[in-house]
Design a protein around this motif. Structure first.
Motif, PDB file in Angstrom:
ATOM      1  N   LEU A  85     -12.154  -0.049  -7.637  1.00 62.81           N
ATOM      2  CA  LEU A  85     -13.220   0.950  -7.616  1.00 62.81           C
ATOM      3  C   LEU A  85     -13.632   1.459  -8.986  1.00 62.81           C
ATOM      4  O   LEU A  85     -14.751   1.911  -9.169  1.00 62.81           O
ATOM      5  CB  LEU A  85     -12.799   2.134  -6.747  1.00 62.81           C
ATOM      6  CG  LEU A  85     -12.458   1.792  -5.298  1.00 62.81           C
ATOM      7  CD1 LEU A  85     -11.963   3.019  -4.570  1.00 62.81           C
ATOM      8  CD2 LEU A  85     -13.674   1.204  -4.587  1.00 62.81           C
ATOM      9  N   HIS A  86     -12.717   1.397  -9.924  1.00 62.42           N
ATOM     10  CA  HIS A  86     -13.050   1.940 -11.242  1.00 62.42           C
ATOM     11  C   HIS A  86     -13.344   0.835 -12.258  1.00 62.42           C
ATOM     12  O   HIS A  86     -13.638   1.125 -13.413  1.00 62.42           O
ATOM     13  CB  HIS A  86     -11.919   2.825 -11.758  1.00 62.42           C
ATOM     14  CG  HIS A  86     -11.641   4.017 -10.902  1.00 62.42           C
ATOM     15  ND1 HIS A  86     -10.995   5.137 -11.371  1.00 62.42           N
ATOM     16  CD2 HIS A  86     -11.922   4.291  -9.612  1.00 62.42           C
ATOM     17  CE1 HIS A  86     -10.890   6.018 -10.384  1.00 62.42           C
ATOM     18  NE2 HIS A  86     -11.429   5.519  -9.311  1.00 62.42           N
ATOM     19  N   GLY A  87     -13.220  -0.389 -11.808  1.00 67.07           N
ATOM     20  CA  GLY A  87     -13.534  -1.501 -12.693  1.00 67.07           C
ATOM     21  C   GLY A  87     -12.581  -1.650 -13.864  1.00 67.07           C
ATOM     22  O   GLY A  87     -12.891  -2.319 -14.845  1.00 67.07           O
ATOM     23  N   LYS A 135       2.829   4.597  -4.088  1.00 63.76           N
ATOM     24  CA  LYS A 135       1.833   5.416  -4.784  1.00 63.76           C
ATOM     25  C   LYS A 135       1.201   4.700  -5.975  1.00 63.76           C
ATOM     26  O   LYS A 135      -0.021   4.640  -6.108  1.00 63.76           O
ATOM     27  CB  LYS A 135       2.508   6.709  -5.250  1.00 63.76           C
ATOM     28  CG  LYS A 135       1.656   7.654  -6.063  1.00 63.76           C
ATOM     29  CD  LYS A 135       2.559   8.751  -6.650  1.00 63.76           C
ATOM     30  CE  LYS A 135       1.858   9.526  -7.747  1.00 63.76           C
ATOM     31  NZ  LYS A 135       2.802  10.413  -8.469  1.00 63.76           N
ATOM     32  N   ARG A 176      -6.719   0.857  -6.636  1.00 65.08           N
ATOM     33  CA  ARG A 176      -7.934   1.663  -6.713  1.00 65.08           C
ATOM     34  C   ARG A 176      -8.618   1.483  -8.064  1.00 65.08           C
ATOM     35  O   ARG A 176      -9.835   1.260  -8.130  1.00 65.08           O
ATOM     36  CB  ARG A 176      -7.588   3.135  -6.515  1.00 65.08           C
ATOM     37  CG  ARG A 176      -8.736   4.077  -6.821  1.00 65.08           C
ATOM     38  CD  ARG A 176      -8.234   5.456  -7.197  1.00 65.08           C
ATOM     39  NE  ARG A 176      -7.518   5.443  -8.481  1.00 65.08           N
ATOM     40  CZ  ARG A 176      -7.050   6.518  -9.088  1.00 65.08           C
ATOM     41  NH1 ARG A 176      -7.203   7.693  -8.527  1.00 65.08           N
ATOM     42  NH2 ARG A 176      -6.426   6.442 -10.244  1.00 65.08           N
ATOM     43  N   PHE A 182      -0.850   1.597  -5.097  1.00 66.76           N
ATOM     44  CA  PHE A 182      -2.074   2.063  -4.450  1.00 66.76           C
ATOM     45  C   PHE A 182      -3.104   2.511  -5.484  1.00 66.76           C
ATOM     46  O   PHE A 182      -4.272   2.124  -5.442  1.00 66.76           O
ATOM     47  CB  PHE A 182      -1.722   3.203  -3.496  1.00 66.76           C
ATOM     48  CG  PHE A 182      -2.871   3.727  -2.692  1.00 66.76           C
ATOM     49  CD1 PHE A 182      -3.262   3.085  -1.524  1.00 66.76           C
ATOM     50  CD2 PHE A 182      -3.561   4.855  -3.094  1.00 66.76           C
ATOM     51  CE1 PHE A 182      -4.325   3.574  -0.774  1.00 66.76           C
ATOM     52  CE2 PHE A 182      -4.627   5.343  -2.348  1.00 66.76           C
ATOM     53  CZ  PHE A 182      -5.000   4.706  -1.192  1.00 66.76           C
ATOM     54  N   LEU A 183      -2.645   3.311  -6.430  1.00 69.62           N
ATOM     55  CA  LEU A 183      -3.566   3.836  -7.440  1.00 69.62           C
ATOM     56  C   LEU A 183      -4.059   2.732  -8.374  1.00 69.62           C
ATOM     57  O   LEU A 183      -5.217   2.746  -8.802  1.00 69.62           O
ATOM     58  CB  LEU A 183      -2.880   4.949  -8.239  1.00 69.62           C
ATOM     59  CG  LEU A 183      -2.630   6.238  -7.440  1.00 69.62           C
ATOM     60  CD1 LEU A 183      -1.781   7.213  -8.238  1.00 69.62           C
ATOM     61  CD2 LEU A 183      -3.957   6.883  -7.035  1.00 69.62           C
ATOM     62  N   ILE A 194       0.836  -1.201   0.000  1.00 68.44           N
ATOM     63  CA  ILE A 194       0.000   0.000   0.000  1.00 68.44           C
ATOM     64  C   ILE A 194       0.869   1.249   0.000  1.00 68.44           C
ATOM     65  O   ILE A 194       0.495   2.266  -0.575  1.00 68.44           O
ATOM     66  CB  ILE A 194      -0.929  -0.014   1.235  1.00 68.44           C
ATOM     67  CG1 ILE A 194      -1.859  -1.219   1.163  1.00 68.44           C
ATOM     68  CG2 ILE A 194      -1.728   1.272   1.331  1.00 68.44           C
ATOM     69  CD1 ILE A 194      -2.682  -1.434   2.403  1.00 68.44           C
ATOM     70  N   MET A 221     -11.358   6.157   1.688  1.00 67.34           N
ATOM     71  CA  MET A 221     -12.226   7.020   0.895  1.00 67.34           C
ATOM     72  C   MET A 221     -13.039   7.951   1.788  1.00 67.34           C
ATOM     73  O   MET A 221     -13.192   9.141   1.499  1.00 67.34           O
ATOM     74  CB  MET A 221     -13.163   6.182   0.035  1.00 67.34           C
ATOM     75  CG  MET A 221     -12.471   5.490  -1.120  1.00 67.34           C
ATOM     76  SD  MET A 221     -13.499   4.204  -1.844  1.00 67.34           S
ATOM     77  CE  MET A 221     -14.845   5.182  -2.493  1.00 67.34           C
ATOM     78  N   LEU A 273      -9.926   0.237   2.039  1.00 68.99           N
ATOM     79  CA  LEU A 273     -10.017   1.270   1.009  1.00 68.99           C
ATOM     80  C   LEU A 273     -11.243   2.150   1.245  1.00 68.99           C
ATOM     81  O   LEU A 273     -11.195   3.373   1.046  1.00 68.99           O
ATOM     82  CB  LEU A 273     -10.086   0.613  -0.370  1.00 68.99           C
ATOM     83  CG  LEU A 273      -9.659   1.483  -1.545  1.00 68.99           C
ATOM     84  CD1 LEU A 273      -8.266   2.035  -1.326  1.00 68.99           C
ATOM     85  CD2 LEU A 273      -9.717   0.690  -2.842  1.00 68.99           C
ATOM     86  N   LEU A 324      -9.144  -6.120   0.606  1.00 70.73           N
ATOM     87  CA  LEU A 324      -8.607  -4.815   0.972  1.00 70.73           C
ATOM     88  C   LEU A 324      -9.690  -3.732   0.885  1.00 70.73           C
ATOM     89  O   LEU A 324      -9.489  -2.600   1.326  1.00 70.73           O
ATOM     90  CB  LEU A 324      -7.433  -4.474   0.035  1.00 70.73           C
ATOM     91  CG  LEU A 324      -6.289  -3.633   0.594  1.00 70.73           C
ATOM     92  CD1 LEU A 324      -5.777  -4.197   1.895  1.00 70.73           C
ATOM     93  CD2 LEU A 324      -5.168  -3.559  -0.424  1.00 70.73           C
TER      94      LEU A 324
END
Lengths: 145, 145
Positions: free
Chosen positions: B35-37, B24, B31, B27-28, B21, B100, B96, B92
DNA sequence: CTGTATCCTTAGGGATACTG
DNA sequence: CAGTATCCCTAAGGATACAG
């Protein structure tokens, strides 16, 4: 009821966090402050990860600039510097708890399970109690808003 | 009942997480997947943060080696590569979510509140519903154990 | 489109010496 | 003890060209 959909992440709330959490040393320092009760330069420097002093100073400044901690004189002993968590840092505890639970489950290096892991597996509610006590302890220390 | 005390963190469960984690780009990318599929190389590369291709390849390999994602051929369209989250990565999500919520509260750059922030402030329970739907959606995609 | 490889510059960061 | 400063080297990573 409108709830977030997949294509609506233009102002993604994780990018901001990536700048602070997504740095190994900041992450470990925040751990030290929140979970290990460390407050002084020397305590941070003695962490097993072995941060060098220039990096330590740099990250303390970074975290202070980010509003995660405050630099103050030790109330008990003059001419001694202490770093205290702000509310902003305190509010990161739930996320940190989530990370701890995750690590406890997946870290293959945890040869002897820590007391956290043990109590968490035995009784998740004990973890919640631990968490809330931790919150209270830190809240008592937060000075400013 | 024994619960963790302050001086018993020899096997600290956050150090392991710091390696994954506390980066950077990792981590992104996590994400993006959670979260963005996002699933394909091109989708990752097109993220607003502008990761360069060599770093992208490096981090995808890192995350695969860490057991966070699997590299597979797109079931719908042959000769196209997709990256899927593993259960380890899926687990995770609670952490996350915590991050958020925290970012939503403290990120000064969130000029126009994202739908997540809006629905979260209006009704925290909506966030929980969103979270559980997200879990279900990802679970349906996890192939291996 | 999904990557690899190379070049090259900068920043990260360890070791260490030094200061109040 | 709580830092600051310097040296110096390595690795991170951006740009770009190339390959399947």
């Amino acid at each position: 009821m409108s709830r977030p959909t997949q294509n609506d992440w233009s102002g993604c709330p994780t990018r901001y966090a990536a700048g602070i959490i997504g740095d190994k040393w900041c992450f470990l320092l925040m751990r030290d402050i929140l979970l290990h009760g460390k407050r002084t330069y020397g305590e941070f420097a003695s962490s097993p990860e072995g941060i060098s002093t220039n990096i330590l100073a740099n990250r303390l400044a970074t975290l202070e600039a980010a509003g995660m901690l405050t630099r103050e004189i030790d109330p008990r002993k003059g001419s001694r510097v202490c770093y205290f968590p702000t509310r902003k840092l305190r509010d990161l505890l739930p996320a940190l708890l989530g990370i701890m639970v995750w690590s406890t489950k997946y870290d293959p290096q945890t040869e002897a399970p820590a007391s956290f892991a043990a109590s968490h597996q035995k009784d998740p509610l004990a973890t919640v109690a631990w968490y809330e006590a931790e919150i209270d302890r830190i809240d008592a220390e937060i000075v400013g808003t």
